[in-house]
Design an enzyme around this catalytic site. Structure first.
Site, short mmCIF file in Angstrom:
data_model
loop_
_atom_site.label_atom_id
_atom_site.label_comp_id
_atom_site.label_asym_id
_atom_site.label_seq_id
_atom_site.Cartn_x
_atom_site.Cartn_y
_atom_site.Cartn_z
N TYR A 160 -4.88 7.64 -6.67
CA TYR A 160 -3.90 6.61 -6.27
C TYR A 160 -4.15 6.15 -4.83
O TYR A 160 -4.27 4.95 -4.55
CB TYR A 160 -2.50 7.21 -6.43
CG TYR A 160 -1.38 6.41 -5.80
CD1 TYR A 160 -0.86 5.29 -6.44
CD2 TYR A 160 -0.82 6.79 -4.58
CE1 TYR A 160 0.19 4.57 -5.88
CE2 TYR A 160 0.22 6.08 -4.01
CZ TYR A 160 0.72 4.97 -4.66
OH TYR A 160 1.75 4.25 -4.10
N LYS B 129 -5.19 2.50 -2.87
CA LYS B 129 -4.38 1.86 -1.82
C LYS B 129 -5.22 1.65 -0.56
O LYS B 129 -5.08 0.62 0.12
CB LYS B 129 -3.15 2.72 -1.51
CG LYS B 129 -2.11 2.77 -2.65
CD LYS B 129 -1.53 1.41 -2.98
CE LYS B 129 -0.22 1.50 -3.74
NZ LYS B 129 0.27 0.19 -4.19
N SER C 254 0.86 -1.19 0.00
CA SER C 254 0.00 0.00 0.00
C SER C 254 0.89 1.23 0.00
O SER C 254 1.94 1.24 -0.66
CB SER C 254 -0.93 -0.04 1.21
OG SER C 254 -1.73 1.12 1.25
N SER C 255 0.50 2.24 0.75
CA SER C 255 1.27 3.49 0.79
C SER C 255 0.91 4.25 2.04
O SER C 255 -0.24 4.17 2.51
CB SER C 255 0.91 4.33 -0.44
OG SER C 255 1.42 5.64 -0.28
P1 NDP Z 1 8.97 1.69 -9.74
O1 NDP Z 1 8.39 2.63 -10.74
O2 NDP Z 1 10.37 1.85 -9.32
O3 NDP Z 1 8.78 0.17 -10.27
C1 NDP Z 1 7.53 -0.25 -10.73
C2 NDP Z 1 7.54 -1.72 -10.99
O4 NDP Z 1 6.20 -2.12 -11.38
C3 NDP Z 1 8.45 -2.14 -12.14
O5 NDP Z 1 8.92 -3.42 -11.88
C4 NDP Z 1 7.49 -2.14 -13.34
O6 NDP Z 1 7.89 -3.02 -14.40
C5 NDP Z 1 6.23 -2.67 -12.70
N1 NDP Z 1 5.02 -2.24 -13.42
C6 NDP Z 1 4.69 -0.99 -13.79
N2 NDP Z 1 3.50 -1.01 -14.47
C7 NDP Z 1 3.10 -2.29 -14.51
C8 NDP Z 1 1.98 -2.96 -15.04
N3 NDP Z 1 1.01 -2.32 -15.71
N4 NDP Z 1 1.89 -4.29 -14.87
C9 NDP Z 1 2.86 -4.97 -14.23
N5 NDP Z 1 3.94 -4.40 -13.70
C10 NDP Z 1 4.06 -3.08 -13.83
O7 NDP Z 1 7.96 1.79 -8.49
P2 NDP Z 1 8.23 1.47 -6.94
O8 NDP Z 1 9.12 0.34 -6.81
O9 NDP Z 1 8.53 2.73 -6.25
O10 NDP Z 1 6.73 1.06 -6.49
C11 NDP Z 1 6.39 -0.28 -6.21
C12 NDP Z 1 5.10 -0.30 -5.38
O11 NDP Z 1 5.31 0.44 -4.19
C13 NDP Z 1 3.90 0.29 -6.08
O12 NDP Z 1 2.75 -0.47 -5.77
C14 NDP Z 1 3.80 1.67 -5.44
O13 NDP Z 1 2.47 2.14 -5.48
C15 NDP Z 1 4.26 1.37 -4.04
N6 NDP Z 1 4.74 2.52 -3.28
C16 NDP Z 1 5.79 3.27 -3.76
C17 NDP Z 1 6.22 4.37 -3.03
C18 NDP Z 1 7.31 5.24 -3.52
O14 NDP Z 1 7.41 6.36 -3.02
N7 NDP Z 1 8.16 4.82 -4.44
C19 NDP Z 1 5.58 4.73 -1.76
C20 NDP Z 1 4.52 3.85 -1.35
C21 NDP Z 1 4.14 2.80 -2.10
P3 NDP Z 1 8.87 -2.48 -15.61
O15 NDP Z 1 10.25 -2.35 -15.00
O16 NDP Z 1 8.79 -3.54 -16.65
O17 NDP Z 1 8.32 -1.18 -16.05
#
Ligand code: NDP
Length: 253
Positions: A158, A162, A144-145
């Site tokens: 968004y 979550k 989540s977030s």
């Molecule tokens: P990143 O943008 O760094 O990575 C996103 C990942 O999700 C990549 O592996 C990407 O694959 C994959 N992805 C994107 N779109 C799709 C899709 N349509 N179907 C399948 N896979 C997909 O994001 P984060 O690591 O920061 O975020 C990961 C999770 O953490 C998310 O759920 C986000 O909401 C949550 N989150 C993030 C925070 C932050 O500040 N960063 C804070 C709180 C929660 P590819 O490499 O192929 O594009």
């Protein structure tokens, strides 16, 4: 036959998912990751997992497209049987996701649907399709977030999704209890990844603002999160169920 536990991490090619995959491998767990478009990054993570002595595998998945899930799980099932000698896996980590920063009054129906599809509908139905392949005593961890607890401008669509995932997780915990499958939420604070155009990593003003409202005085890094998810997949975490664990350095306390 493998004796190791097996985890499936969606969105394991970059950011938080990558760090989760590596920390799971460090705990002796074999890892299957998914990527959306970035195959080379996913393959690099598989190499890292293998360097740690565990098996790794990457599959393509669009976790916002429910109609592709059956095909995805058919592929996963074949992999488990043919390459791992097992029928099931142990840990599902619903991590994949994208972000948009748009004021409520300007959020379009398309943007709302995009957030709903990837963060709520996708997680709901991916979990539903995963459960028959999940071992009894398995674990589900939904990412989540912090934004589901506090409000920060421009994240209403968004954050609402979550929030939905957090409620859904409690239902999962209740309904899957008879199979001893636990379900928990990990809610990261703002983390410096590519997420949302990399703003938390690259925008100095945003970084300063987040640091100023965080008890530990900085933005989060991916490495602050993966170990917590890996811990939830250990025997020590067996009695944690239906919980939301915020991992944010103490933001907006
Ligand atoms: P990143 O943008 O760094 O990575 C996103 C990942 O999700 C990549 O592996 C990407 O694959 C994959 N992805 C994107 N779109 C799709 C899709 N349509 N179907 C399948 N896979 C997909 O994001 P984060 O690591 O920061 O975020 C990961 C999770 O953490 C998310 O759920 C986000 O909401 C949550 N989150 C993030 C925070 C932050 O500040 N960063 C804070 C709180 C929660 P590819 O490499 O192929 O594009």
């Amino acid at each position: 036959m493998t004796e190791s536990k097996i985890a499936l991490v969606t969105g394991g090619s970059r950011g938080l998912g990558r760090d989760m995959a590596i920390n799971l491998a460090l705990k002796g767990i074999d890892v299957v990751i998914t990527y959306h478009t970035n195959k080379p990054a996913a393959e690099e993570v598989v190499t890292e997992i293998e360097k740690l002595g565990r098996s790794g595998k990457a599959f393509q998945l669009d976790s916002s497209d429910v109609k592709t899930f059956e095909g995805f799980f058919a592929q996963l099932s074949t992999y488990l049987k043919e390459e791992k000698g097992v029928e099931t896996f142990d840990f599902l980590i619903n991590n994949a996701g994208t972000g948009i920063y748009t004021p409520f009054l300007e959020t379009s129906e398309e943007q709302f649907d995009e957030m709903a599809n990837i963060h709520l509908k996708g997680v709901y139905f991916l979990s539903q399709k995963a459960v028959p392949l999940l071992s009894d005593g398995g674990r589900i961890i939904n990412i989540s977030s912090g934004l589901a607890r506090f409000s920060f401008p421009n994240s209403s669509a968004y954050a609402a999704m979550k929030g939905g995932v957090e409620v859904f997780t409690r239902y999962l915990a209740k309904e899957l209890g008879p199979r001893r499958i636990t379900a928990n939420v990990v809610a990261p604070g703002a983390i410096a990844t590519d997420f949302g155009g990399g703003q938390t990593r690259d925008n100095e003003q945003r970084r300063n603002l987040i640091s100023s409202v965080t008890a530990l005085g900085r933005v989060g890094e991916a490495e602050d999160i993966g170990g917590v998810v890996a811990f939830l997949c250990t025997e020590d975490a067996r009695w944690i169920n239906g919980q939301r664990i915020e991992v944010s350095g103490g933001i907006f306390l």
